[in-house]
Design an enzyme around this catalytic site. Structure first.
Site, PDB file in Angstrom:
ATOM      1  CG  HIS A 107      -1.712  -1.215   1.433  1.00 34.44           C
ATOM      2  ND1 HIS A 107      -2.628  -1.654   0.504  1.00 34.44           N
ATOM      3  CD2 HIS A 107      -1.725  -2.127   2.438  1.00 34.44           C
ATOM      4  CE1 HIS A 107      -3.178  -2.772   0.946  1.00 34.44           C
ATOM      5  NE2 HIS A 107      -2.652  -3.077   2.102  1.00 34.44           N
ATOM      6  CD  GLU A 124      -2.734  -3.532   6.114  1.00 29.24           C
ATOM      7  OE1 GLU A 124      -3.877  -3.976   6.238  1.00 29.24           O
ATOM      8  OE2 GLU A 124      -2.089  -3.605   5.056  1.00 29.24           O
ATOM      9  CG  HIS A 182       1.028  -6.584   3.476  1.00 35.18           C
ATOM     10  ND1 HIS A 182       1.303  -5.360   2.906  1.00 35.18           N
ATOM     11  CD2 HIS A 182      -0.331  -6.703   3.462  1.00 35.18           C
ATOM     12  CE1 HIS A 182       0.173  -4.755   2.576  1.00 35.18           C
ATOM     13  NE2 HIS A 182      -0.841  -5.559   2.898  1.00 35.18           N
ATOM     14  NE  ARG A 202      -4.385  -8.354  -7.756  1.00 34.06           N
ATOM     15  CZ  ARG A 202      -5.516  -7.695  -7.988  1.00 34.06           C
ATOM     16  NH1 ARG A 202      -6.246  -7.270  -6.982  1.00 34.06           N
ATOM     17  NH2 ARG A 202      -5.914  -7.465  -9.209  1.00 34.06           N
TER      18      ARG A 202
END
Length: 338
Positions: A107, A124, A182, A202
């Site tokens: 991200h 996150e 991740h 992705r």
């Protein structure tokens, strides 16, 4: 005359069908998503456009989160938070149930997300609620991987060789700062607390085909500028610690898990009632119940909270009393620190 002041708010979960989802959100957490065959996500609190959470209790029932921010402003979210974010609620809370591997992704940080999408980046954290024996996840690259080694592995189809994979157990905590490669792998049920963003690039999808029989779209070029490497060459924000994080588990105490400029999260296990004083905090407080249940009371107004559920305490409510059931209660306590 009925009192119309703010109170602890509960919301209707937004359930997401995913091909990699399972039944743990219903079976383990007790959240009823109806006849959905594969529920991968339950969005418990969201202000994203088109995905706004709707109030489930009290006189504000039926109003969505953004409408509440528009009306109550700093009383709901905190004066400084309202000044910084306006109508945009800054955080998103989810449960995720993975019965198959999710794609390897990254991200962007705030700067890159604003430049490309005029939105927030995505920092996150993951709290493992349940994990099958041997379940693993991807968090970061192996030591020594830089941009050149990454591009070489990508070209040669060896991306799996350079990923750091860690085995997980119930209660494990992972921090995934923006820019960290991740992937959530199979056999894991977790709580995700993140910035209010849905921007994902992705870079690898385990060589599998999509539902149309073709490889899923990858975002190799977009991801390259977002990725952080240990050598500090890439990335716009200073590198923050990523990976498994230790934290305290003292009963009836808010144990610090993560404190970043984006959010602060505490682990709060209870076997007796406690009073929390947020005077001077100038932030909403969110309680996500990961086990057990009980009653939450803020400024004299009480709501029940059960495993899987979430309660938003408005910023104007300074005193919060928490009363666990006889079996106890486990909470994730989240707010924005100054």
């Amino acid at each position: 005359m009925e009192e119309r002041t703010l109170y602890p708010l509960k919301f209707i979960p937004i359930f997401k069908s995913k091909v990699w989802g399972g039944d743990s959100i219903k079976r383990v957490l007790g959240l009823d998503y109806g006849n959905m065959p594969n529920c991968g996500e339950a969005w418990m609190l969201s202000g994203l456009e088109g995905e706004e959470s709707v109030v489930a209790n009290g006189f504000l029932e039926g109003n969505n989160l953004v409408e509440l921010v528009e009306v109550y402003m700093g009383d709901l979210v905190g004066e400084d938070i309202y000044r910084r974010f306006g109508l945009q609620f800054p955080l998103l809370f989810k449960w995720i149930d993975a019965t198959a591997d999710l794609s390897v992704q990254v991200h962007p940080d705030n700067e890159l997300a604003m430049e490309r999408e005029e939105g927030l980046g995505k920092d996150e954290m993951w709290f493992i609620r349940q994990a099958e024996l041997g379940a693993r996840l991807v968090c970061g690259f192996k030591p020594g991987v830089n941009q050149m080694k990454y591009l070489k592995a990508l070209k040669e189809g060896r991306i799996e060789d350079i990923l750091n994979q860690e085995e997980v157990n119930r209660g494990d905590l992972f921090h995934i700062p923006a820019g960290t490669v991740h992937a959530l792998r199979s056999g894991i049920l977790l709580a995700e607390i993140q910035q209010s963003s849905d921007i994902t690039y992705r870079i690898y999808d385990w060589n599998r085909m999509g539902s149309d029989g073709k490889p899923r779209e990858l975002h190799i070029e977009q991801a390259l500028k977002a990725l952080n490497f240990g050598d500090g060459v890439q990335g716009r924000q200073p590198m923050e610690q990523a990976g498994k994080m230790p934290y305290g588990r003292v009963l009836n105490t808010s144990n610090l898990m993560i404190d970043t400029p984006r959010f602060r999260v505490n682990y709060l296990p209870l076997n007796q009632g406690v009073e929390k004083d947020f005077t001077g905090t100038d932030s909403f407080v969110v309680y996500l119940c990961s086990a057990g249940g009980g009653v939450l009371k803020a400024d004299g107004k009480a709501v029940e909270i059960k495993q899987g559920e979430l309660v938003l305490v408005p910023a104007c409510c300074n005193i919060v009393d928490l009363f666990p059931d006889t079996c106890g209660m486990e909470l994730l306590e989240t707010y924005l620190s100054e």
